[in-house]
Design an enzyme around this catalytic site. Structure first.
Site, PDB file in Angstrom:
ATOM      1  N   GLY A  16      38.342  29.227  34.103  1.00 50.45           N
ATOM      2  CA  GLY A  16      37.444  29.433  33.115  1.00 50.45           C
ATOM      3  C   GLY A  16      36.879  28.304  32.365  1.00 50.45           C
ATOM      4  N   CYS A  43      45.065  28.314  39.772  1.00 55.02           N
ATOM      5  CA  CYS A  43      44.417  28.765  41.057  1.00 55.02           C
ATOM      6  C   CYS A  43      44.405  27.652  42.001  1.00 55.02           C
ATOM      7  CB  CYS A  43      42.927  29.241  40.590  1.00 55.02           C
ATOM      8  SG  CYS A  43      42.232  29.784  42.049  1.00 55.02           S
ATOM      9  N   CYS A  48      46.123  30.661  43.783  1.00 57.56           N
ATOM     10  CA  CYS A  48      45.452  31.383  44.765  1.00 57.56           C
ATOM     11  C   CYS A  48      45.240  30.388  45.965  1.00 57.56           C
ATOM     12  CB  CYS A  48      43.838  31.337  44.239  1.00 57.56           C
ATOM     13  SG  CYS A  48      43.877  31.977  42.738  1.00 57.56           S
ATOM     14  N   LYS A  51      48.516  29.349  47.884  1.00 56.87           N
ATOM     15  CA  LYS A  51      49.006  30.679  48.298  1.00 56.87           C
ATOM     16  C   LYS A  51      48.224  30.831  49.543  1.00 56.87           C
ATOM     17  CE  LYS A  51      47.147  34.120  47.362  1.00 56.87           C
ATOM     18  NZ  LYS A  51      47.017  34.886  46.330  1.00 56.87           N
ATOM     19  N   TYR A 177      51.993  40.837  42.222  1.00 59.39           N
ATOM     20  CA  TYR A 177      51.177  40.351  43.286  1.00 59.39           C
ATOM     21  C   TYR A 177      52.149  39.127  43.950  1.00 59.39           C
ATOM     22  CZ  TYR A 177      46.493  41.760  41.817  1.00 59.39           C
ATOM     23  OH  TYR A 177      45.348  42.190  41.502  1.00 59.39           O
ATOM     24  N   GLU A 181      53.547  38.672  47.650  1.00 57.72           N
ATOM     25  CA  GLU A 181      52.901  37.711  48.363  1.00 57.72           C
ATOM     26  C   GLU A 181      53.938  36.521  49.019  1.00 57.72           C
ATOM     27  OE1 GLU A 181      49.509  36.272  46.089  1.00 57.72           O
ATOM     28  OE2 GLU A 181      48.086  37.876  46.704  1.00 57.72           O
ATOM     29  N   HIS A 436      30.873  48.889  64.996  1.00 57.55           N
ATOM     30  CA  HIS A 436      31.782  49.172  65.872  1.00 57.55           C
ATOM     31  C   HIS A 436      31.926  48.087  66.962  1.00 57.55           C
ATOM     32  CE1 HIS A 436      34.235  52.045  68.257  1.00 57.55           C
ATOM     33  NE2 HIS A 436      33.640  51.661  69.091  1.00 57.55           N
ATOM     34  N   GLU A 441      34.693  50.194  59.598  1.00 55.80           N
ATOM     35  CA  GLU A 441      33.699  51.216  59.911  1.00 55.80           C
ATOM     36  C   GLU A 441      34.452  52.771  59.625  1.00 55.80           C
ATOM     37  OE1 GLU A 441      32.819  52.390  64.137  1.00 55.80           O
ATOM     38  OE2 GLU A 441      34.628  51.444  64.610  1.00 55.80           O
TER      39      GLU A 441
HETATM   40  P1  NDP Z   1      52.828  40.663  37.427  1.00 55.58           P
HETATM   41  O1  NDP Z   1      52.748  41.002  36.060  1.00 55.58           O
HETATM   42  O2  NDP Z   1      51.892  41.278  38.514  1.00 55.58           O
HETATM   43  O3  NDP Z   1      54.122  41.243  37.990  1.00 55.58           O
HETATM   44  C1  NDP Z   1      55.384  40.944  37.434  1.00 55.58           C
HETATM   45  C2  NDP Z   1      56.602  41.823  38.042  1.00 55.58           C
HETATM   46  O4  NDP Z   1      57.958  41.355  37.478  1.00 55.58           O
HETATM   47  C3  NDP Z   1      56.350  43.217  37.981  1.00 55.58           C
HETATM   48  O5  NDP Z   1      56.847  43.929  38.970  1.00 55.58           O
HETATM   49  C4  NDP Z   1      57.415  43.318  36.649  1.00 55.58           C
HETATM   50  O6  NDP Z   1      58.060  44.782  36.730  1.00 55.58           O
HETATM   51  C5  NDP Z   1      58.404  42.511  36.967  1.00 55.58           C
HETATM   52  N1  NDP Z   1      59.377  41.982  35.690  1.00 55.58           N
HETATM   53  C6  NDP Z   1      58.961  41.708  34.602  1.00 55.58           C
HETATM   54  N2  NDP Z   1      59.653  41.325  33.725  1.00 55.58           N
HETATM   55  C7  NDP Z   1      60.863  41.541  34.300  1.00 55.58           C
HETATM   56  C8  NDP Z   1      62.187  41.318  34.006  1.00 55.58           C
HETATM   57  N3  NDP Z   1      62.529  40.773  33.053  1.00 55.58           N
HETATM   58  N4  NDP Z   1      63.280  41.237  34.699  1.00 55.58           N
HETATM   59  C9  NDP Z   1      62.644  41.819  36.069  1.00 55.58           C
HETATM   60  N5  NDP Z   1      61.447  42.034  36.632  1.00 55.58           N
HETATM   61  C10 NDP Z   1      60.569  41.869  35.755  1.00 55.58           C
HETATM   62  O7  NDP Z   1      52.939  39.289  37.746  1.00 55.58           O
HETATM   63  P2  NDP Z   1      53.053  38.280  38.857  1.00 55.58           P
HETATM   64  O8  NDP Z   1      53.861  37.279  38.135  1.00 55.58           O
HETATM   65  O9  NDP Z   1      53.472  38.817  40.099  1.00 55.58           O
HETATM   66  O10 NDP Z   1      51.716  37.758  38.873  1.00 55.58           O
HETATM   67  C11 NDP Z   1      50.701  37.239  37.676  1.00 55.58           C
HETATM   68  C12 NDP Z   1      49.318  37.748  37.683  1.00 55.58           C
HETATM   69  O11 NDP Z   1      48.614  36.708  38.639  1.00 55.58           O
HETATM   70  C13 NDP Z   1      48.979  38.944  38.193  1.00 55.58           C
HETATM   71  O12 NDP Z   1      49.111  40.005  37.447  1.00 55.58           O
HETATM   72  C14 NDP Z   1      47.516  38.637  39.000  1.00 55.58           C
HETATM   73  O13 NDP Z   1      46.663  39.140  38.213  1.00 55.58           O
HETATM   74  C15 NDP Z   1      47.550  37.409  39.294  1.00 55.58           C
HETATM   75  N6  NDP Z   1      47.804  37.107  40.627  1.00 55.58           N
HETATM   76  C16 NDP Z   1      46.714  37.365  41.404  1.00 55.58           C
HETATM   77  C17 NDP Z   1      46.808  37.235  42.730  1.00 55.58           C
HETATM   78  C18 NDP Z   1      45.648  37.795  43.586  1.00 55.58           C
HETATM   79  O14 NDP Z   1      44.646  38.020  43.262  1.00 55.58           O
HETATM   80  N7  NDP Z   1      45.881  37.914  45.001  1.00 55.58           N
HETATM   81  C19 NDP Z   1      47.814  36.797  43.325  1.00 55.58           C
HETATM   82  C20 NDP Z   1      49.110  36.399  42.625  1.00 55.58           C
HETATM   83  C21 NDP Z   1      49.085  36.504  41.135  1.00 55.58           C
HETATM   84  P3  NDP Z   1      57.413  45.941  36.065  1.00 55.58           P
HETATM   85  O15 NDP Z   1      56.385  46.726  37.176  1.00 55.58           O
HETATM   86  O16 NDP Z   1      58.592  46.807  35.832  1.00 55.58           O
HETATM   87  O17 NDP Z   1      56.645  45.630  34.885  1.00 55.58           O
END
Ligand code: NDP
Length: 452
Positions: A16, A43, A48, A51, A177, A181, A436, A441
């Site tokens: 950004g 990123c 990204c 990764k 995510y 991943e 195809h 598709e």
């Molecule tokens: P997310 O916020 O997506 O996921 C965090 C996970 O950790 C959730 O499953 C959450 O559970 C869990 N969690 C949170 N707190 C605790 C805790 N205290 N104890 C145990 N589990 C916990 O974060 P990420 O770190 O995976 O990714 C951050 C951001 O980065 C994403 O939101 C995404 O936007 C971006 N990203 C995008 C990618 C892409 O476009 N391909 C790839 C990687 C990252 P719960 O569901 O219960 O809240």
């Protein structure tokens, strides 16, 4: 002469910040950018880009497993982690250089140090103070680790990319995510992976069918998924392993414990207390529709605002601010239709509303769903199936959401995203001639809605 040293002072040279700085400078503004860590932000350096490179590297394991069914004989493939890691390091160094030179070529002054805001129009960096008509905060986020005994033994995605060696076993904690991943990368590189998630099914917020389908794919691949699972403590044992105790008193040892439990805005030490900038409950900077904070001279974009933590969103926001401040106004971002991919193996691609969201918003929903064996696996025993799904508004016939699990899901959904953001109807999808033979598709050939 201007009363300020700069028209715009950007803090943070991530997606950004760099986009805003370059665009603003291109429109004639006098711009500086401060970066204390690395050009390109999360990123490019620990997100990204590395990764995706690791996804390519680890996906080859599956391609090599298929090669025999197409007549290729390969000697026993061997994987050398330092080669992948060090090639990644070199590639990122190259990208850091490109980012730096893009800024320089745009005429942006680069201050390679940590900046602190000392007032609504002032920034302190490297022992000097600069005045600026506008300040943009684009400092991003940082991995969040819950406070449990032994958490210091866990690594985050930051360290994952530069591991000295791959472990034999790994526990990945989290269900977002990043957790899924990275778990897939480790699995394909030969690590025995267990995922621990605190609720009943990972990827909360994504379409339920996708989540179930991916769960089944990962189980089929041999990954261990522990749902409704909570880690209580981590200790190190004498064999160099980490012993994880869960809330049911289960104890297991792993070679690596990786936490991917979300990311938090990186506002600490930024000097926001010297301004009227406000934070929300999650500690993110609050902004209005122009990304302006409660301090009129200060703007914020990207992960530090905790809206949608995605690079293309930060880029669009940075661009908006530049046009808003120095051009003819920015183009508003439609946060409802953001295509996104999860680079799991198989990957997920998704755009628009999930079936659950559509129903919650009062739509009469029609669902089209197709699960099939990708042609590429025809000769092999690989059982993995792809899933495609369209969520359609019954009254208007508009496609509200398109979702997919399967090869090239990200590439496919990017195109579908244009149609969905333009408000295409299911009839218009149906009028489109398929290509195809492709998986894509399927999105234009699903004729009969499933009963829900
Ligand atoms: P997310 O916020 O997506 O996921 C965090 C996970 O950790 C959730 O499953 C959450 O559970 C869990 N969690 C949170 N707190 C605790 C805790 N205290 N104890 C145990 N589990 C916990 O974060 P990420 O770190 O995976 O990714 C951050 C951001 O980065 C994403 O939101 C995404 O936007 C971006 N990203 C995008 C990618 C892409 O476009 N391909 C790839 C990687 C990252 P719960 O569901 O219960 O809240």
């Amino acid at each position: 002469m201007s009363e300020f040293d700069y028209d715009l002072y950007v803090i943070g040279a991530g997606s950004g910040g760099v986009r805003c700085a370059r665009t603003a400078a291109g429109m004639g503004a006098k711009v500086a950018i401060a970066e204390e860590r690395y050009y390109g932000g999360t990123c490019v350096n620990v997100g990204c880009v590395p990764k995706k490179l690791y996804v390519y590297g680890s996906q080859l394991a599956e391609d090599m497993a298929l090669a025999g069914s197409y007549g290729w004989s390969l000697s026993q493939p061997e994987f050398h982690w330092p080669t992948l890691r060090d090639n990644k390091v070199n590639e990122i160094r190259r990208l850091n250089g490109i980012y730096e030179s893009l800024l320089t070529q745009a005429g942006v002054d680069i201050h390679p140090a940590r900046a602190r805001i000392t007032g609504p129009n002032e920034v302190a960096v490297d022992g000097r103070r600069y005045s600026a008509r506008h300040i943009l905060v684009a400092v991003g986020g940082w991995p969040f680790l819950p406070d449990i005994p032994g958490i210091e033994h866990a690594i985050t995605s930051n360290e994952f990319f530069d591991l000295p060696a791959l472990p034999a076993t790994a526990l990945v904690v989290g269900g977002g995510y990043i957790a899924i991943e990275l778990a897939c990368i480790l699995h394909n590189l030969g690590v025995e992976v267990t995922v621990s998630y605190r609720r009943s099914l990972f990827l909360r917020g994504f379409d339920e069918d996708l989540r179930c389908h991916l769960r089944d794919c990962l189980l089929q691949k041999g990954m261990t998924l522990k749902f409704d699972h909570n880690v209580e403590s981590i200790t190190a044992n004498s064999e160099g392993e980490f012993v994880v105790r869960d809330s049911d008193d289960g104890v297991e040892a792993y070679g690596l414990v990786l936490y991917a439990t979300g990311r938090r805005p990186l506002v600490e030490g930024l000097g926001l207390e010297a301004t009227a900038v406000t934070l929300n409950q999650a500690g993110a900077i609050e902004v209005d529709e122009h990304y302006q904070t409660a301090e009129p001279s200060i703007y914020a974009v990207g992960d530090v605002t905790d809206r949608v933590q995605l690079t293309p969103v930060a880029l669009a926001e940075g661009m908006y601010v530049a046009h808003h401040l120095f051009g003819e106004g920015g183009r508003a971002i439609n946060y409802d239709v953001i295509p996104t991919a999860i680079f799991t193996q198989p990957p997920i691609g998704t755009v628009g509303l999930t079936e659950q969201e559509a129903m919650e918003r009062g739509h009469q929903v029609e669902v089209y769903r197709s699960a099939f064996a990708p042609m590429k696996y025809s000769f092999s025993h690989k059982k993995e199936r792809a899933l495609m799904k369209l969520v359609v508004d019954r009254d208007s016939n508009k496609v509200l959401g398109a979702h997919m699990v399967g090869p090239e899901a990200g590439e496919i959904i990017q195109g579908i995203g244009i149609a969905v953001s333009m408000g295409a109807t299911k009839a218009q999808f149906d009028q489109t001639i398929g290509i195809h033979p492709t998986s894509a598709e399927e999105f234009v050939t699903m004729r009969t809605p499933v009963t829900i």
